[in-house]
Design a protein around this motif. Structure first.
Motif, short mmCIF file in Angstrom:
data_model
loop_
_atom_site.label_atom_id
_atom_site.label_comp_id
_atom_site.label_asym_id
_atom_site.label_seq_id
_atom_site.Cartn_x
_atom_site.Cartn_y
_atom_site.Cartn_z
N TRP A 80 -52.52 11.36 54.35
CA TRP A 80 -53.53 11.05 55.55
C TRP A 80 -53.28 9.60 56.04
N TYR A 81 -53.11 8.75 55.07
CA TYR A 81 -53.02 7.56 55.36
C TYR A 81 -51.53 7.24 55.88
N GLY A 82 -50.47 7.96 55.33
CA GLY A 82 -49.16 7.80 55.80
C GLY A 82 -48.97 7.97 57.49
N GLN A 83 -49.84 9.13 57.74
CA GLN A 83 -49.66 9.34 59.39
C GLN A 83 -50.29 8.11 59.95
N THR A 84 -51.42 7.50 59.57
CA THR A 84 -51.87 6.57 60.43
C THR A 84 -50.97 5.17 60.56
N GLU A 85 -49.84 5.24 59.68
CA GLU A 85 -48.96 3.98 59.96
C GLU A 85 -48.21 3.97 61.28
N ALA A 86 -48.45 5.16 62.00
CA ALA A 86 -47.97 4.87 63.32
C ALA A 86 -48.45 4.32 64.47
N PHE A 87 -49.87 3.67 63.82
CA PHE A 87 -50.65 2.84 64.49
C PHE A 87 -50.64 1.35 64.25
N ARG A 88 -49.49 1.15 63.73
CA ARG A 88 -49.39 -0.35 63.29
C ARG A 88 -48.48 -1.14 64.22
N PHE A 89 -48.24 -2.45 64.03
CA PHE A 89 -47.13 -3.05 64.35
C PHE A 89 -47.35 -3.84 65.64
N TYR A 90 -48.55 -3.82 66.06
CA TYR A 90 -48.81 -4.73 67.44
C TYR A 90 -49.96 -5.41 67.51
N GLY A 91 -50.33 -5.94 66.13
CA GLY A 91 -51.45 -6.85 66.10
C GLY A 91 -52.82 -6.38 66.30
N GLY A 92 -53.06 -4.74 65.78
CA GLY A 92 -54.27 -4.18 66.00
C GLY A 92 -55.18 -4.66 64.63
N LEU A 235 -44.40 2.83 67.79
CA LEU A 235 -43.52 4.00 67.49
C LEU A 235 -42.23 3.45 67.08
N GLY A 236 -41.47 2.61 67.83
CA GLY A 236 -40.10 1.90 67.83
C GLY A 236 -40.14 1.22 66.53
N THR A 237 -41.00 0.38 66.11
CA THR A 237 -41.01 -0.43 64.99
C THR A 237 -40.91 0.49 63.72
N LEU A 238 -41.82 1.33 63.64
CA LEU A 238 -42.08 2.21 62.42
C LEU A 238 -40.65 2.89 62.33
N SER A 239 -40.24 3.50 63.42
CA SER A 239 -39.06 4.54 63.21
C SER A 239 -37.73 3.45 62.87
N ARG A 240 -37.61 2.39 63.16
CA ARG A 240 -36.19 1.84 62.71
C ARG A 240 -36.54 0.91 61.96
N GLY A 241 -37.33 -0.33 62.15
CA GLY A 241 -37.26 -1.40 61.24
C GLY A 241 -37.88 -1.02 59.88
N GLU A 242 -39.00 -0.39 59.98
CA GLU A 242 -39.78 -0.21 58.90
C GLU A 242 -39.26 1.19 58.04
N LEU A 243 -39.33 2.09 58.74
CA LEU A 243 -39.26 3.50 58.13
C LEU A 243 -37.59 3.61 57.56
N ALA A 244 -36.75 3.50 58.76
CA ALA A 244 -35.22 3.69 58.54
C ALA A 244 -34.52 2.52 57.84
N GLY A 245 -35.18 1.52 58.06
CA GLY A 245 -34.62 0.05 57.62
C GLY A 245 -35.21 -0.32 56.00
N GLU A 246 -36.40 -0.98 56.23
CA GLU A 246 -36.92 -1.31 55.00
C GLU A 246 -37.24 -0.24 53.94
N ARG A 247 -37.83 1.03 54.28
CA ARG A 247 -38.33 2.02 53.29
C ARG A 247 -37.10 2.99 53.00
N ILE A 248 -35.89 3.00 53.55
CA ILE A 248 -35.04 3.77 53.32
C ILE A 248 -33.65 3.34 53.07
N GLU A 249 -33.23 2.46 54.16
CA GLU A 249 -31.83 1.86 53.82
C GLU A 249 -31.74 0.84 52.84
#
Length: 379
Positions: A80-92, A235-249
């Motif tokens: 459940w926490y993992g799904q909330t990470e789509a609410f990050r990356f804009y200074g909320g 959505l863009g930051t979690l998709s590319r920079g964080e998930l594809a980049g930092e967490r997988i690549e």
């Protein structure tokens, strides 16, 4: 007559769909997003509190069974926490300059900063004379290095599983670490405290998204196009920079277990699925709660489709592919990433990266359809 009825029904469905699409506005998408964020954090908090109850039961009566129950609750709460990470990356509320994200989910974690590890029996805060208090642990978190993590999901994970020293299983910390091992009492005090701190931090974020309050949500709902841009940025930051980049690549590049997200529990494959699903939830304006209740309403997808159906459909296809590819990764993740380029596991993981890259490009295109020209996708 039957054909006529079917035709009328079909026409009615099409008409209803057309009306529904026409009714989607910037404001209705923002309102639906706020409802989803609130529900997401409520579910994350409630699952974390259930985890806390299991950890308390384990600490009150350490055994293999109570430890296993606490571990299972940690795994469930991560979904459940993992799904909330789509609410990050804009200074909320979660990751503003004063937000608690660094206390909640910082990683990678140098386990020797917290407790003993193989070859270092006296390592870590637990085996020192450092006071185990909230103020002290917050002051020590990330002090002197990004891997000096003292709090959050992965500190709890390490304290429940221990080091992962096996090729085929997660960490095998004995429950006797909380009974007879050196500093067993301090280890229990540490686990209890960091769990409470996680609950408090999640609750502080959840509070900022409660409806009808003078909080971040109230401002966000008045944000118009700026709020839409924030949703796209997330959505863009979690998709590319964080998930594809930092967490997988990064993990694919180093082939190092230390670079996987949940390295003690071998839960990284599920972290990736939860993140991918969270992104899709936001795009589709749909979220299935822990209770099974389905929250569905005006979506970013529908808003973009009013401008360009092809672009909206391309994003949806990419996101479905990303979730499917993520679900195909086999556990343990640290074995999937090793080997040559054409190793089956590496190809499965690489497929997720490529799909996330595609979905990011199309998210950028979708944002342009709404007048957002420079979408940040870097973590």
């Amino acid at each position: 007559m039957k054909k006529l009825c079917l035709a009328l029904v079909s026409a009615g469905v099409l008409w209803a769909s057309a009306v529904s699409a026409a009714e989607v506005t910037t404001q209705s998408v923002i309102n639906q997003y706020a409802i989803q964020v609130a529900a997401g954090y409520q579910d994350s908090l409630s699952s974390a509190r259930e985890m806390q109850a299991k950890i308390d039961a384990f600490l009150a009566n350490p055994s293999a069974d109570t430890q296993k129950a606490a571990q299972a609750a940690w795994l469930e709460a991560r979904e459940w926490y993992g799904q909330t990470e789509a609410f990050r990356f804009y200074g909320g509320p979660i990751d503003s300059e004063t937000g608690p994200e660094g206390f909640i989910n910082a990683w990678p974690l140098d386990e020797a900063y917290i407790d003993s590890v193989k070859g270092k029996a006296k390592a870590g805060i637990i085996n020192s004379k450092t006071p185990i208090t909230e103020a002290k642990l917050r002051s020590l978190n990330e002090r002197g290095g990004e891997e000096n993590i003292a709090t959050g999901w992965h500190a709890i994970e390490f304290l429940l599983w221990g080091q992962d020293l096996s090729r085929d299983s997660a960490g095998q910390r004995p429950f006797t670490d909380y009974i007879t091992a050196p500093n067993a009492k301090r280890r229990g005090e540490y686990l209890k405290l960091v769990t409470q701190m996680l609950i408090d931090d999640l609750a502080s974020v959840e509070k900022e998204w409660q409806p009808n309050q003078k909080n971040f949500r109230a401002q966000f709902e008045q944000g118009g196009n700026d709020s839409i841009k924030k949703i796209f940025t997330s959505l863009g930051t979690l998709s590319r920079g964080e998930l594809a980049g930092e967490r997988i690549e990064v993990a694919l590049d180093t082939q190092n277990q230390e670079d996987e997200h949940s390295c003690f529990s071998d839960n990284t494959h599920r972290d990736i699925v939860a993140n991918a699903k969270g992104i899709q939830n936001v795009w589709e304006g749909r979220f299935v709660r822990r209770s099974g209740e389905v929250i569905e309403g005006a979506s970013l997808k529908a808003l973009v489709a009013q401008k360009n159906t092809d672009v909206a459909d391309a994003v949806s296809r990419d996101m479905a592919t990303s979730v499917q590819a993520a679900e195909a990764i086999q556990a343990p993740f640290d074995r999937e990433i090793v080997g040559k380029k054409d190793a089956p596991g590496r190809k499965r993981v690489q497929a997720v990266v490529e799909s996330l890259k595609n979905q990011t490009k199309n998210l950028v295109n979708a944002a342009k359809e709404l007048g957002i020209k420079r979408l940040n996708t870097s973590a």
